[in-house]
Design an enzyme around this catalytic site. Structure first.
Site, PDB file in Angstrom:
ATOM      1  N   GLN A 112      27.733  45.801 -31.003  1.00 15.10           N
ATOM      2  CA  GLN A 112      28.113  45.552 -29.606  1.00 15.10           C
ATOM      3  C   GLN A 112      29.002  44.308 -29.546  1.00 15.10           C
ATOM      4  O   GLN A 112      28.580  43.223 -29.946  1.00 15.10           O
ATOM      5  CB  GLN A 112      26.838  45.334 -28.793  1.00 15.10           C
ATOM      6  CG  GLN A 112      27.055  45.155 -27.310  1.00 15.10           C
ATOM      7  CD  GLN A 112      25.763  44.741 -26.613  1.00 15.10           C
ATOM      8  OE1 GLN A 112      24.823  44.282 -27.268  1.00 15.10           O
ATOM      9  NE2 GLN A 112      25.710  44.895 -25.319  1.00 15.10           N
ATOM     10  N   SER A 115      29.729  39.695 -25.843  1.00 12.55           N
ATOM     11  CA  SER A 115      29.697  38.250 -25.587  1.00 12.55           C
ATOM     12  C   SER A 115      30.863  37.523 -26.248  1.00 12.55           C
ATOM     13  O   SER A 115      31.335  37.915 -27.316  1.00 12.55           O
ATOM     14  CB  SER A 115      28.397  37.652 -26.121  1.00 12.55           C
ATOM     15  OG  SER A 115      27.297  38.336 -25.600  1.00 12.55           O
ATOM     16  N   GLU A 230      20.467  48.989 -23.004  1.00 13.27           N
ATOM     17  CA  GLU A 230      20.033  47.909 -23.899  1.00 13.27           C
ATOM     18  C   GLU A 230      18.753  47.254 -23.377  1.00 13.27           C
ATOM     19  O   GLU A 230      17.798  47.037 -24.127  1.00 13.27           O
ATOM     20  CB  GLU A 230      21.141  46.852 -24.013  1.00 13.27           C
ATOM     21  CG  GLU A 230      20.736  45.671 -24.895  1.00 13.27           C
ATOM     22  CD  GLU A 230      21.835  44.634 -25.067  1.00 13.27           C
ATOM     23  OE1 GLU A 230      22.679  44.486 -24.156  1.00 13.27           O
ATOM     24  OE2 GLU A 230      21.838  43.966 -26.115  1.00 13.27           O
ATOM     25  N   GLU A 367      16.774  34.560 -16.954  1.00 12.69           N
ATOM     26  CA  GLU A 367      17.259  34.145 -15.627  1.00 12.69           C
ATOM     27  C   GLU A 367      18.143  35.252 -15.025  1.00 12.69           C
ATOM     28  O   GLU A 367      18.049  35.563 -13.836  1.00 12.69           O
ATOM     29  CB  GLU A 367      18.071  32.836 -15.715  1.00 12.69           C
ATOM     30  CG  GLU A 367      17.245  31.595 -16.030  1.00 12.69           C
ATOM     31  CD  GLU A 367      16.794  31.522 -17.494  1.00 12.69           C
ATOM     32  OE1 GLU A 367      17.411  32.172 -18.356  1.00 12.69           O
ATOM     33  OE2 GLU A 367      15.804  30.815 -17.759  1.00 12.69           O
TER      34      GLU A 367
HETATM   35  C1  LIG Z   1      19.460  37.403 -31.159  1.00 12.47           C
HETATM   36  C2  LIG Z   1      20.652  37.667 -30.284  1.00 12.47           C
HETATM   37  C3  LIG Z   1      21.393  38.810 -30.484  1.00 12.47           C
HETATM   38  C4  LIG Z   1      22.527  39.044 -29.688  1.00 12.47           C
HETATM   39  N1  LIG Z   1      23.259  40.176 -29.965  1.00 12.47           N
HETATM   40  C5  LIG Z   1      24.404  40.379 -29.266  1.00 12.47           C
HETATM   41  C6  LIG Z   1      25.250  41.483 -29.612  1.00 12.47           C
HETATM   42  O1  LIG Z   1      24.955  42.259 -30.528  1.00 12.47           O
HETATM   43  N2  LIG Z   1      26.394  41.634 -28.938  1.00 12.47           N
HETATM   44  C7  LIG Z   1      26.779  40.790 -27.927  1.00 12.47           C
HETATM   45  O2  LIG Z   1      27.834  41.019 -27.343  1.00 12.47           O
HETATM   46  N3  LIG Z   1      26.002  39.730 -27.571  1.00 12.47           N
HETATM   47  C8  LIG Z   1      24.824  39.505 -28.222  1.00 12.47           C
HETATM   48  N4  LIG Z   1      24.037  38.422 -27.897  1.00 12.47           N
HETATM   49  C9  LIG Z   1      24.507  37.483 -26.886  1.00 12.47           C
HETATM   50  C10 LIG Z   1      23.695  37.466 -25.599  1.00 12.47           C
HETATM   51  O3  LIG Z   1      23.947  38.619 -24.833  1.00 12.47           O
HETATM   52  C11 LIG Z   1      24.068  36.182 -24.850  1.00 12.47           C
HETATM   53  O4  LIG Z   1      23.629  35.101 -25.649  1.00 12.47           O
HETATM   54  C12 LIG Z   1      23.433  36.098 -23.482  1.00 12.47           C
HETATM   55  O5  LIG Z   1      23.992  37.048 -22.622  1.00 12.47           O
HETATM   56  C13 LIG Z   1      23.594  34.684 -22.863  1.00 12.47           C
HETATM   57  O6  LIG Z   1      24.904  34.256 -22.900  1.00 12.47           O
HETATM   58  P1  LIG Z   1      25.261  32.796 -23.477  1.00 12.47           P
HETATM   59  O7  LIG Z   1      24.631  32.659 -24.811  1.00 12.47           O
HETATM   60  O8  LIG Z   1      26.757  32.644 -23.377  1.00 12.47           O
HETATM   61  O9  LIG Z   1      24.540  31.777 -22.499  1.00 12.47           O
HETATM   62  P2  LIG Z   1      25.056  31.279 -21.061  1.00 12.47           P
HETATM   63  O10 LIG Z   1      25.537  32.461 -20.294  1.00 12.47           O
HETATM   64  O11 LIG Z   1      26.019  30.178 -21.275  1.00 12.47           O
HETATM   65  O12 LIG Z   1      23.723  30.773 -20.403  1.00 12.47           O
HETATM   66  C14 LIG Z   1      23.206  29.447 -20.648  1.00 12.47           C
HETATM   67  C15 LIG Z   1      21.980  29.247 -19.747  1.00 12.47           C
HETATM   68  O13 LIG Z   1      22.372  29.300 -18.368  1.00 12.47           O
HETATM   69  C16 LIG Z   1      21.611  30.281 -17.669  1.00 12.47           C
HETATM   70  N5  LIG Z   1      22.443  30.952 -16.660  1.00 12.47           N
HETATM   71  C17 LIG Z   1      23.717  31.395 -16.830  1.00 12.47           C
HETATM   72  N6  LIG Z   1      24.162  31.977 -15.688  1.00 12.47           N
HETATM   73  C18 LIG Z   1      23.141  31.918 -14.804  1.00 12.47           C
HETATM   74  C19 LIG Z   1      22.976  32.358 -13.456  1.00 12.47           C
HETATM   75  N7  LIG Z   1      23.948  32.987 -12.806  1.00 12.47           N
HETATM   76  N8  LIG Z   1      21.767  32.137 -12.845  1.00 12.47           N
HETATM   77  C20 LIG Z   1      20.763  31.493 -13.492  1.00 12.47           C
HETATM   78  N9  LIG Z   1      20.865  31.033 -14.767  1.00 12.47           N
HETATM   79  C21 LIG Z   1      22.039  31.255 -15.410  1.00 12.47           C
HETATM   80  C22 LIG Z   1      21.176  31.261 -18.730  1.00 12.47           C
HETATM   81  O14 LIG Z   1      20.017  31.980 -18.342  1.00 12.47           O
HETATM   82  C23 LIG Z   1      20.936  30.348 -19.940  1.00 12.47           C
HETATM   83  O15 LIG Z   1      19.649  29.784 -19.854  1.00 12.47           O
HETATM   84  C24 LIG Z   1      22.900  38.149 -28.659  1.00 12.47           C
HETATM   85  C25 LIG Z   1      22.138  36.992 -28.453  1.00 12.47           C
HETATM   86  C26 LIG Z   1      21.033  36.739 -29.244  1.00 12.47           C
HETATM   87  C27 LIG Z   1      20.245  35.479 -29.014  1.00 12.47           C
END
Ligand SMILES: Cc1cc2nc3c(=O)[nH]c(=O)nc-3n(C[C@H](O)[C@H](O)[C@H](O)COP(=O)(O)OP(=O)(O)OC[C@H]3O[C@@H](n4cnc5c(N)ncnc54)[C@H](O)[C@@H]3O)c2cc1C
Length: 397
Positions: A112, A115, A230, A367
């Site tokens: 996928q 991100s 998912e 969240e």
């Molecule tokens: C083990 C693992 C596997 C993954 N596998 C994949 C994959 O295969 N493909 C892929 O594309 N992605 C993958 N991801 C990525 C995952 O989808 C993202 O990490 C996730 O969506 C959060 O995005 P971010 O890390 O950019 O955090 P951010 O979006 O920067 O968030 C940081 C913090 O802010 C909070 N926050 C952000 N916006 C809001 C809001 N509007 N309201 C309240 N709180 C908020 C979040 O909850 C979090 O606590 C994976 C992540 C992990 C940990």
């Protein structure tokens, strides 16, 4: 009209009469399973299904597994749970013909590619661009946290095709060939020591227009099919595991076999979590039985949110039950993971305690699940989204 259960039973009989799942090559067996409509039973006939209610898939899987069929592995995970439903819902006939069977057999492993460093929760803000050039698209950008991208043949890619449209409207979805020139996969090491996920760099990768899933500019809508599937999968809504299985089985095993000094407080924690795990399992079974159509809705966020909380709490309990022993035995060796597991086999709770930290992030953070439940299930007012109608190119970054 034939009784759906009888039709399914008849097809399973036919499959098992033709091939022994215990000795037949998995690609061959799963290919025949697909041809008989037993792959995704709710998909249309000719595309791995029989157009029946999704709940019947459990009967099929149970019988095939009972006859010795191997469980799907990492090569099948993303294709089975996300790419398949996305393609059948949004892809054209040619794409369905070309990609679905291979996804089910595992000939194509999927990953996928959603991100990005600047777009996780705010997925619609992503910056990877795809520019049309005749019958092809030229894709450049960077994705991150891409689980098992290092073993993938295809990637579910969302890219920006119109930077002047508002952020949700200028996206398009592609089935990226991970072996195409310009695709580079680099490991990302995580807290367990292994590298289960990756960064994926795309430099002027040429993607045929025939590999587009859905219409140009419809990428957000298509991505929703992937994300809802998912969340339901991570939450455990895709199957009906036996009572007391999964992480809670490991906690009970440790309690029975490894805890020398049993305290009433620990017993209380164990029993409470056993009940929580069972409640989640039953909720998932009920939600699955109510699902008449193929794709789950926003209610999948309930399972995702609850699973993350319960799974983390169970592995925390496991490590607490192990006492000082729970703090040793990690090697932190860098490994390239070739399998996936949100719950581990017996004896792995130290590693799973660390791995479970990701449960409240992967597949959308807790969240974000709460926002979805508040807005789309409970009908509460939405959070302010000031950039929703601005052209993406004008959104400050
Ligand atoms: C083990 C693992 C596997 C993954 N596998 C994949 C994959 O295969 N493909 C892929 O594309 N992605 C993958 N991801 C990525 C995952 O989808 C993202 O990490 C996730 O969506 C959060 O995005 P971010 O890390 O950019 O955090 P951010 O979006 O920067 O968030 C940081 C913090 O802010 C909070 N926050 C952000 N916006 C809001 C809001 N509007 N309201 C309240 N709180 C908020 C979040 O909850 C979090 O606590 C994976 C992540 C992990 C940990």
């Amino acid at each position: 009209m034939t009784d759906p259960s009888a039709l399914v039973a008849e097809r399973v009989d036919k499959l098992l009469a033709e091939l022994d799942p215990a000795t037949t090559d998995q690609v061959e067996f799963r290919g025949r399973q697909y041809d008989l409509g037993l792959a995704w039973v709710h998909f249309p006939e000719g595309f791995g299904g029989l157009g029946l209610r999704p709940v019947l898939q459990r009967d099929i899987d149970r019988r095939l597994h009972g006859a010795g069929a191997k469980l799907p592995g990492a090569r099948h995970f993303f294709g089975l749970t996300m790419a398949g439903p996305t393609i059948v819902t949004n892809g054209d006939e040619a794409l369905r013909q070309r990609l679905l069977r291979r996804a089910f057999t595992g000939e194509d492993a999927w990953c996928q590619l959603f991100s990005e460093p600047g777009a996780g929760s705010d997925l619609a803000g992503l910056a990877t661009k795809a520019v049309r050039d005749g019958d092809e698209w030229v894709v450049s950008g960077q994705k991150v946290w891409n689980t098992l991208a290092h073993v993938a043949d295809r990637g579910m890619l969302v890219a920006r095709t119109d930077p002047e449209a508002p952020k949700h409207k200028g996206l398009t979805y592609f089935a990226l060939d991970m072996h195409a020139p310009g695709v580079e996969v680099r490991p990302l090491r995580q807290i367990t020591g292994e590298a289960e996920f990756n960064e994926v760099y795309m430099t002027e990768v040429r993607v045929p227009d025939g590999d587009r899933i859905g219409e140009v500019g419809e990428g957000w809508r298509v991505a929703m099919t992937t994300l809802m599937n998912e969340r339901t999968t991570i939450g455990g809504g895709g199957g009906a595991p036996p009572r007391g299985s999964g992480a809670i089985a490991e906690a009970v095993r440790i309690w029975d076999d490894e805890v020398a000094h049993k305290s009433p407080a620990m017993r209380d924690r164990l029993v409470r979590l056993w009940i929580e795990a069972e409640t989640l399992r039953l909720t998932n079974i009920r939600a699955g039985q109510n699902r008449k159509a193929g794709n789950p809705g926003p209610e999948g966020s309930i399972a995702k949110l609850r699973f993350a909380e319960v799974n983390m709490a169970i592995y925390e309990l496991c490590v607490d039950l192990l006492g000082a022993d729970g703090q040793v035995g990690f090697d932190y060796e860098m490994r390239r993971a070739e399998s996936l597991g949100l719950t581990g086999p017996p004896g792995t709770s130290r590693t799973m305690f660390l791995r479970a930290r990701a449960n409240s992030i992967e597949g959308g953070t807790s969240e974000i699940q709460r926002n979805i439940l508040g807005e789309r299930v409970l009908g509460l007012p939405g959070e302010p989204r000031i950039d929703k109608d601005l052209p993406w190119s004008q959104v400050p970054r």
